[in-house]
Design a protein around this motif. Structure first.
Motif, mmCIF file in Angstrom:
data_model
loop_
_atom_site.group_PDB
_atom_site.id
_atom_site.type_symbol
_atom_site.label_atom_id
_atom_site.label_comp_id
_atom_site.label_asym_id
_atom_site.label_seq_id
_atom_site.Cartn_x
_atom_site.Cartn_y
_atom_site.Cartn_z
ATOM 1 N N SER A 184 -0.137 15.884 11.104
ATOM 2 C CA SER A 184 -0.878 14.621 11.800
ATOM 3 C C SER A 184 0.238 13.589 11.660
ATOM 4 N N ARG A 185 0.876 13.030 10.682
ATOM 5 C CA ARG A 185 1.623 11.531 10.849
ATOM 6 C C ARG A 185 3.038 11.705 11.448
ATOM 7 N N LEU A 186 3.087 10.062 11.843
ATOM 8 C CA LEU A 186 4.377 10.472 12.930
ATOM 9 C C LEU A 186 5.051 10.226 11.719
ATOM 10 N N GLU A 187 7.362 10.155 12.238
ATOM 11 C CA GLU A 187 7.901 9.896 11.720
ATOM 12 C C GLU A 187 7.756 8.347 11.599
ATOM 13 N N THR A 188 8.120 7.089 11.015
ATOM 14 C CA THR A 188 8.178 5.863 11.275
ATOM 15 C C THR A 188 9.271 5.721 11.859
ATOM 16 N N SER A 189 10.351 5.895 12.821
ATOM 17 C CA SER A 189 11.661 5.302 13.315
ATOM 18 C C SER A 189 10.461 6.333 14.898
ATOM 19 N N ARG A 225 -5.059 -14.996 10.872
ATOM 20 C CA ARG A 225 -5.906 -15.454 10.777
ATOM 21 C C ARG A 225 -7.605 -14.962 10.994
ATOM 22 N N THR A 226 -7.160 -13.785 11.538
ATOM 23 C CA THR A 226 -9.211 -13.180 11.348
ATOM 24 C C THR A 226 -9.482 -12.398 10.055
ATOM 25 N N GLY A 227 -8.462 -11.941 9.361
ATOM 26 C CA GLY A 227 -8.790 -11.627 7.702
ATOM 27 C C GLY A 227 -9.216 -10.303 8.646
ATOM 28 N N ALA A 228 -8.694 -9.060 9.884
ATOM 29 C CA ALA A 228 -9.138 -8.318 10.208
ATOM 30 C C ALA A 228 -7.791 -7.031 9.258
ATOM 31 N N LEU A 229 -8.628 -5.852 9.169
ATOM 32 C CA LEU A 229 -8.395 -5.006 7.658
ATOM 33 C C LEU A 229 -7.219 -4.009 8.693
ATOM 34 N N LEU A 230 -5.735 -4.975 9.153
ATOM 35 C CA LEU A 230 -5.355 -3.625 9.436
ATOM 36 C C LEU A 230 -3.924 -2.829 8.793
ATOM 37 N N SER A 231 -4.061 -1.997 7.998
ATOM 38 C CA SER A 231 -3.383 -1.548 7.147
ATOM 39 C C SER A 231 -2.104 -0.635 7.848
ATOM 40 N N ARG A 232 -0.875 -1.196 7.699
ATOM 41 C CA ARG A 232 0.314 -0.440 7.363
ATOM 42 C C ARG A 232 0.694 0.043 6.947
ATOM 43 N N PRO A 233 1.576 0.582 6.426
ATOM 44 C CA PRO A 233 2.826 1.387 7.835
ATOM 45 C C PRO A 233 1.372 2.367 8.862
ATOM 46 N N ARG A 234 -0.314 2.950 7.844
ATOM 47 C CA ARG A 234 -1.222 4.058 8.479
ATOM 48 C C ARG A 234 -1.166 3.235 9.784
ATOM 49 N N LEU A 235 -1.144 2.225 10.545
ATOM 50 C CA LEU A 235 -1.605 2.011 11.817
ATOM 51 C C LEU A 235 -0.661 2.369 12.733
ATOM 52 N N TRP A 236 0.092 2.141 12.229
ATOM 53 C CA TRP A 236 1.207 3.140 13.007
ATOM 54 C C TRP A 236 1.822 4.477 12.982
ATOM 55 N N VAL A 237 1.993 5.102 11.949
ATOM 56 C CA VAL A 237 1.843 6.711 11.575
ATOM 57 C C VAL A 237 1.003 7.753 11.720
ATOM 58 N N ASP A 238 -0.442 6.752 11.280
ATOM 59 C CA ASP A 238 -1.054 7.985 11.250
ATOM 60 C C ASP A 238 -2.013 8.307 12.546
#
Length: 323
Positions: free
Chosen positions: A49-54, A82-95
């Motif tokens: 359920s995870r993508l390779e980073t590349s 600016r907004t303080g949004a919690l957009l956790s990376r790399p989870r946002l990309w790979v999960d």
């Protein structure tokens, strides 16, 4: 339960997954395999359920299904300082399993086309006359004492002109999540004090609301209620919505329990991802709503995988992941 052999063969047997989480995780792995995308690693072993980073990080962004979804997530990340949004990376990309990419995959194309957003969302909320804006990981003020003094935010925030005037829908989106985890600090009873001022809750239910699984729903709902109470914010009406798949029975049960704690008003709704995706499918002939359905909701993907492998077949416990 899904046979162990199926979970093992797709690298998705994870300690602690409940039946819906097993199914959702397998669904994401099968979607990844269907699109010939490589699996990422967890503790040195493949996790389906995870993508390779590349293929996950910009500019590829293969976790995202359409150009508008990719544009909206990159815009939100750029605005986060600016907004303080919690957009956790790399989870946002790979999960693949995370509900944050789901938010952008479903609502990103609507944020890019507000006429389509109006046509789509008015099927669910008929009081919508015109959607004015759609934001992601949105809060009127994080850690602001004028609201709830915490970092609560809406996964998706819809501003619209409605039958009652300047209105909003704040949405908490769940996919595999079961509303468990670590409860937020009670802040010396502050949340109860805020709740008392709203007159929206049965006071005898405050112990239930203060604990999981209802607490996160409660804190987001309190944020919406505080926005409505502050005349300077300029809202005439607003609703907090818990949005989850039909198959996520734990979210459905939590929503029913939460509704029993309410005593008045129409400021909370439980809705399903399934009806929202179907509304988009009816509103446009573009392919992206069908792709969202296939990616997250189509039962055929998992059912076919289960039927192809004898349930009695077992494999080595190698590949078992912790959460």
């Amino acid at each position: 339960m899904i046979p162990r052999s199926v979970l093992d063969s797709h690298h998705v047997r994870v300690r602690g997954d409940n039946p819906w989480q097993q199914r959702a995780r397998l669904h994401q792995a099968l979607w990844r395999e269907q699109h010939s995308l490589p699996a990422g690693l967890h503790n040195g072993s493949p996790l389906g359920s995870r993508l390779e980073t590349s293929v996950a990080q910009p500019p590829e962004l293969r976790n995202y299904l359409s150009a508008p979804a990719r544009e909206q997530v990159q815009k939100a990340v750029a605005d986060a300082p600016r907004t303080g949004a919690l957009l956790s990376r790399p989870r946002l990309w790979v999960d693949l399993l995370s509900s944050q990419p789901l938010c952008f995959n479903l609502f990103g194309p609507l944020a890019a086309d507000l006429e389509l957003a109006t046509t789509t969302l008015s099927q669910i909320w008929p009081d919508i006359r015109a959607v004015r804006d759609i934001g992601f990981e949105w809060s009127p003020g994080r850690n602001d004492a004028a609201y709830t003094t915490n970092r609560s935010a809406f996964d998706v925030f819809i501003e619209y002109d409605g039958d009652h005037g300047h209105s909003f829908i704040g949405i908490e989106v769940k996919y595999h999540e079961d509303l468990r985890g670590t409860p937020a600090s009670s802040k010396d009873g502050l949340y109860v004090e805020i709740a008392k001022r709203t007159a929206a809750f049965d006071p005898s239910t405050f112990p239930l609301l203060s604990a999981l699984p209802l607490q996160q729903i409660w804190l987001d709902h309190l944020l919406a209620l505080r926005m409505l109470d502050r005349s300077k914010d300029g809202w005439d009406a607003g609703t907090f919505v818990l949005l989850y798949p039909v198959g996520n029975t734990r979210c459905a049960a939590a929503a029913r329990d939460y509704e029993r704690c309410l005593v008045g008003g129409q400021t909370f709704e439980a809705r399903t991802l399934d009806e929202t995706v179907q509304a988009a499918r009816l509103a446009t002939t573009d392919a992206w709503p069908d792709e969202v359905h296939n990616r997250y909701l189509d039962p055929a993907l998992v059912n076919t995988a289960i039927n192809e492998v004898p349930p009695s077949e077992q494999t080595s416990p190698d590949g078992l992941h912790d959460r």
